[in-house]
Scaffold this active site. Structure first.
Site, PDB file in Angstrom:
ATOM      1  N   ARG A   1       0.837  -1.218   0.000  1.00  0.00           N
ATOM      2  CA  ARG A   1       0.000   0.000   0.000  1.00  0.00           C
ATOM      3  C   ARG A   1       0.856   1.246   0.000  1.00  0.00           C
ATOM      4  O   ARG A   1       0.642   2.158  -0.796  1.00  0.00           O
ATOM      5  CB  ARG A   1      -0.940   0.033   1.215  1.00  0.00           C
ATOM      6  CG  ARG A   1      -2.061  -0.944   1.157  1.00  0.00           C
ATOM      7  CD  ARG A   1      -2.999  -0.806   2.351  1.00  0.00           C
ATOM      8  NE  ARG A   1      -2.255  -0.732   3.597  1.00  0.00           N
ATOM      9  CZ  ARG A   1      -2.563   0.053   4.634  1.00  0.00           C
ATOM     10  NH1 ARG A   1      -3.596   0.849   4.591  1.00  0.00           N
ATOM     11  NH2 ARG A   1      -1.845   0.039   5.722  1.00  0.00           N
TER      12      ARG A   1
ATOM     13  N   ASN B   1      -5.867  -2.425   2.007  1.00  0.00           N
ATOM     14  CA  ASN B   1      -5.851  -3.870   2.100  1.00  0.00           C
ATOM     15  C   ASN B   1      -7.288  -4.359   2.093  1.00  0.00           C
ATOM     16  O   ASN B   1      -8.172  -3.717   2.672  1.00  0.00           O
ATOM     17  CB  ASN B   1      -5.167  -4.333   3.381  1.00  0.00           C
ATOM     18  CG  ASN B   1      -3.674  -4.161   3.349  1.00  0.00           C
ATOM     19  OD1 ASN B   1      -3.065  -4.167   2.288  1.00  0.00           O
ATOM     20  ND2 ASN B   1      -3.067  -3.999   4.514  1.00  0.00           N
TER      21      ASN B   1
END
Length: 91
Positions: A18, A36
Site C-alpha cells: 500500500r 488492504n
C-alpha cells in the site's frame, strides 16, 4: 483524465504494498486511494493522465520487493475529480 479500479491478489500484505503504491502514484501525479482487502488482496483506484495511470498499474503488476502478485484485475471507471492520494484503512 482516466480512472481505474485495480485489485491485486497474492503476497501483498506485510511487504509495504500500500505504502509503495501510494508513493508510485504520488510521483506520477496520480490521485485516488489504496487499501488492504482481506488477507491476500490490495484494492486501489487510480486517477490521472492515461500514461501515468498505466505506469502505476504496470508497477503494481510486480509490486515492491518481497511481494508476489498472483493476479491483477483492472476495471475502467468514471473519474471522480479527486485531488489527492490516500491510504485507506483495511476492510
Amino acid at each position: 483524465m482516466r480512472r481505474v479500479r485495480v485489485v491485486v491478489e497474492g503476497v501483498v500484505q506485510g511487504v509495504g504494498f500500500r505504502w509503495s503504491t501510494a508513493r508510485q502514484a504520488e510521483r506520477r501525479d496520480v490521485v485516488g486511494w489504496v487499501r488492504n482487502a482481506g488477507t491476500d488482496r490490495v484494492e486501489a483506484e487510480l486517477e490521472g493522465g492515461s500514461d501515468a495511470v498505466d505506469a502505476v498499474v504496470n508497477w503494481m503488476r510486480q509490486g515492491p520487493t518481497g511481494s508476489r502478485v498472483d493476479d491483477i484485475a483492472i476495471e475502467e471507471i468514471a473519474p471522480t475529480g479527486a485531488t489527492a492520494f490516500e491510504l485507506r484503512p483495511s476492510v
